[in-house]
Design an enzyme around this catalytic site. Sequence first.
Site, PDB file in Angstrom:
ATOM      1  N   ARG A  28     -10.252 -11.525   1.314  1.00 30.45           N
ATOM      2  CA  ARG A  28     -11.117 -12.521   0.683  1.00 30.45           C
ATOM      3  C   ARG A  28     -10.466 -13.900   0.644  1.00 30.45           C
ATOM      4  O   ARG A  28     -11.152 -14.926   0.656  1.00 30.45           O
ATOM      5  CB  ARG A  28     -11.525 -12.045  -0.725  1.00 30.45           C
ATOM      6  CG  ARG A  28     -10.373 -11.813  -1.652  1.00 30.45           C
ATOM      7  CD  ARG A  28     -10.760 -10.988  -2.870  1.00 30.45           C
ATOM      8  NE  ARG A  28     -10.851  -9.550  -2.595  1.00 30.45           N
ATOM      9  CZ  ARG A  28     -11.182  -8.626  -3.508  1.00 30.45           C
ATOM     10  NH1 ARG A  28     -11.441  -8.999  -4.750  1.00 30.45           N
ATOM     11  NH2 ARG A  28     -11.245  -7.361  -3.173  1.00 30.45           N
ATOM     12  N   LYS A  39       0.845  -1.191   0.000  1.00 29.60           N
ATOM     13  CA  LYS A  39       0.000   0.000   0.000  1.00 29.60           C
ATOM     14  C   LYS A  39       0.882   1.243   0.000  1.00 29.60           C
ATOM     15  O   LYS A  39       1.955   1.239   0.593  1.00 29.60           O
ATOM     16  CB  LYS A  39      -0.850   0.030   1.278  1.00 29.60           C
ATOM     17  CG  LYS A  39      -2.026  -0.927   1.273  1.00 29.60           C
ATOM     18  CD  LYS A  39      -2.863  -0.762   2.522  1.00 29.60           C
ATOM     19  CE  LYS A  39      -3.984  -1.780   2.608  1.00 29.60           C
ATOM     20  NZ  LYS A  39      -5.025  -1.628   1.577  1.00 29.60           N
TER      21      LYS A  39
HETATM   22  N1  BES Z   1      -8.269  -3.859   3.957  1.00 29.71           N
HETATM   23  C1  BES Z   1      -8.391  -3.404   2.632  1.00 29.71           C
HETATM   24  C2  BES Z   1      -9.688  -2.606   2.380  1.00 29.71           C
HETATM   25  C3  BES Z   1      -9.809  -1.308   3.096  1.00 29.71           C
HETATM   26  C4  BES Z   1      -9.383  -0.147   2.482  1.00 29.71           C
HETATM   27  C5  BES Z   1     -10.389  -1.234   4.330  1.00 29.71           C
HETATM   28  C6  BES Z   1      -9.497   1.072   3.131  1.00 29.71           C
HETATM   29  C7  BES Z   1     -10.526  -0.016   4.976  1.00 29.71           C
HETATM   30  C8  BES Z   1     -10.075   1.126   4.382  1.00 29.71           C
HETATM   31  C9  BES Z   1      -8.373  -4.567   1.668  1.00 29.71           C
HETATM   32  O1  BES Z   1      -7.606  -5.646   2.055  1.00 29.71           O
HETATM   33  C10 BES Z   1      -7.810  -4.041   0.387  1.00 29.71           C
HETATM   34  O2  BES Z   1      -6.681  -3.585   0.397  1.00 29.71           O
HETATM   35  N2  BES Z   1      -8.589  -4.089  -0.683  1.00 29.71           N
HETATM   36  C11 BES Z   1      -8.185  -3.577  -1.925  1.00 29.71           C
HETATM   37  C12 BES Z   1      -8.698  -4.508  -2.989  1.00 29.71           C
HETATM   38  C13 BES Z   1      -8.120  -4.276  -4.342  1.00 29.71           C
HETATM   39  C14 BES Z   1      -6.641  -4.643  -4.356  1.00 29.71           C
HETATM   40  C15 BES Z   1      -8.870  -5.094  -5.335  1.00 29.71           C
HETATM   41  C16 BES Z   1      -8.754  -2.171  -2.108  1.00 29.71           C
HETATM   42  O3  BES Z   1      -9.854  -1.913  -1.631  1.00 29.71           O
HETATM   43  O4  BES Z   1      -8.081  -1.341  -2.679  1.00 29.71           O
HETATM   44 ZN    ZN Z   2      -5.557  -5.432   1.540  1.00 26.82          ZN
END
Ligand code: BES
Ligand code: ZN
Length: 469
Positions: free
Chosen positions: A318, A244
């Site tokens: 997931r 991230k």
């Molecule tokens: N934990 C995150 C989602 C999230 C983002 C929760 C911001 C709370 C605040 C999740 O694991 C994630 O990173 N999802 C990605 C998915 C993408 C790579 C398809 C996302 O939402 O960007």
């Molecule tokens: Zn994630």
Amino acid sequence: MKIELIDTKKFDVKENLTVKFITPERLKKAKFKKTLQKAGFSAEQDTIYGMHGKSLLFCGIENHDTQNLKTAAAAIAKAVKGLAYKSLSIEVNEKSIRPVIEGFILGGYEFNNYKSKPKSSKVKKLYLTCEDVKALTQAFEEAVVVSEATCYTRDIVNTAPDDMHPETLAKLAKKLARNNNLKCNVLNEKALKKERCEAMLAVGRASRHGSKLIHLAYKPKNAKKRVALVGKGLTYDSGGLSLKPATSMVTMKMDKAGACAVLGIIKAVSELKLDVEVHAFVGAVENMIGGDAYKPDDVLVSRKGDTIEVRNTDAEGRLVLADVLDYAQDKVKNPDYLFDFATLTGACMVALGQYTTGVMGHSNRLRHDISKAASKAGELTASLPFNKHLKKQLKSEIADICNISNKPYGGAITAGLFLDNFIKDENKEKWLHFDIAGSAYTESPWDVNVHGATGAGVRFMTQFLQSLK
Ligand code: BES
Ligand code: ZN
Ligand code: ZN
């Protein structure tokens, strides 16, 4: 702060501040109208005026609606923190008791575990005065249990990731089981290997903390329904090798909020002694980087047996849930309901804003019942609809399914559809997925929420379980 329900006629406490809700309408006829008006107090919603010579505190409300009483109680809880009274008293009735308690406990919540000199409030007691203590006792006790369970969830989510990792989360679950008489089973990595939870294990491989699958069970004698709850417990989500950006990583200790919600729910249910059998499953994992990290391009074999092409290691929740959902469905045969709670996608926030929980699943009836429970409990939820076209976006050229969609739209729904792939046919109509990515955490106060975790899910799910006959 201790809260006590007491008969108005018997109430006689010194060094007490009496709190009164007042509407603009009522202000026109108030005894202290002139003083209040001089001070610029017009009884606007959530505004406060203290008449300390008279040991009186006024809080403005638009009208006596539940939601208004709740945010007003939250405003009071914040305002009295610095005051030098020993106690507060608020007159309540059948309608106002729950919002006053929830507003006060949730709105007054503080997380001070990391402050070396936390300010402690002088006000140690809240008296709720009423005409008929007996008639209000049950509502009083229920509201306290649910509010405290919400704060319990908040505390765990707010704990720093180096203090709340999979091993400490498992310890905490064991403690909850001891205190609340629940069954508890924790699978370590060796046991997870035996269970073929390879998707979940891959996510946690680069962490120095071993992944844990936690199963808590509350089994009352005359259970009318059986419910399985599953929570995403990413104690930290760095994104993994699909790292991230720095600013998105901050707050990712909250990626365990789904897990913490199911712990809070089973706590509340067991304390309310509901006639519902509840199983709480938590996938506790840390998503990190390193030489041992799982990679984009890896193909994982899930517990169900389906192969998953990894194209983004940040879509890790997931993968964990795929295995935990599969395990839960084997352990809880023929459930009446199967619910999962997860901070699953940023896309859910794009779709609904950061205050609303996204609800996904196949049963319109069940979505309707949850929506009713949420309105009653004062949480915001909204339905995001599945469709077969979005499902196609998860197709993989080399494996059975891909962990991300091949298009940039509808990300909350495609994540929900990924989970749907791991729901057994007999459970399709019994399952709902709750995306709490936005609703579980906040960096600015709203409603009865203060900075940090909100405890999303605890109130609406407890309300739903209470409504089961
Ligand atoms: N934990 C995150 C989602 C999230 C983002 C929760 C911001 C709370 C605040 C999740 O694991 C994630 O990173 N999802 C990605 C998915 C993408 C790579 C398809 C996302 O939402 O960007
Ligand atoms: Zn994630
Ligand atoms: Zn995540």
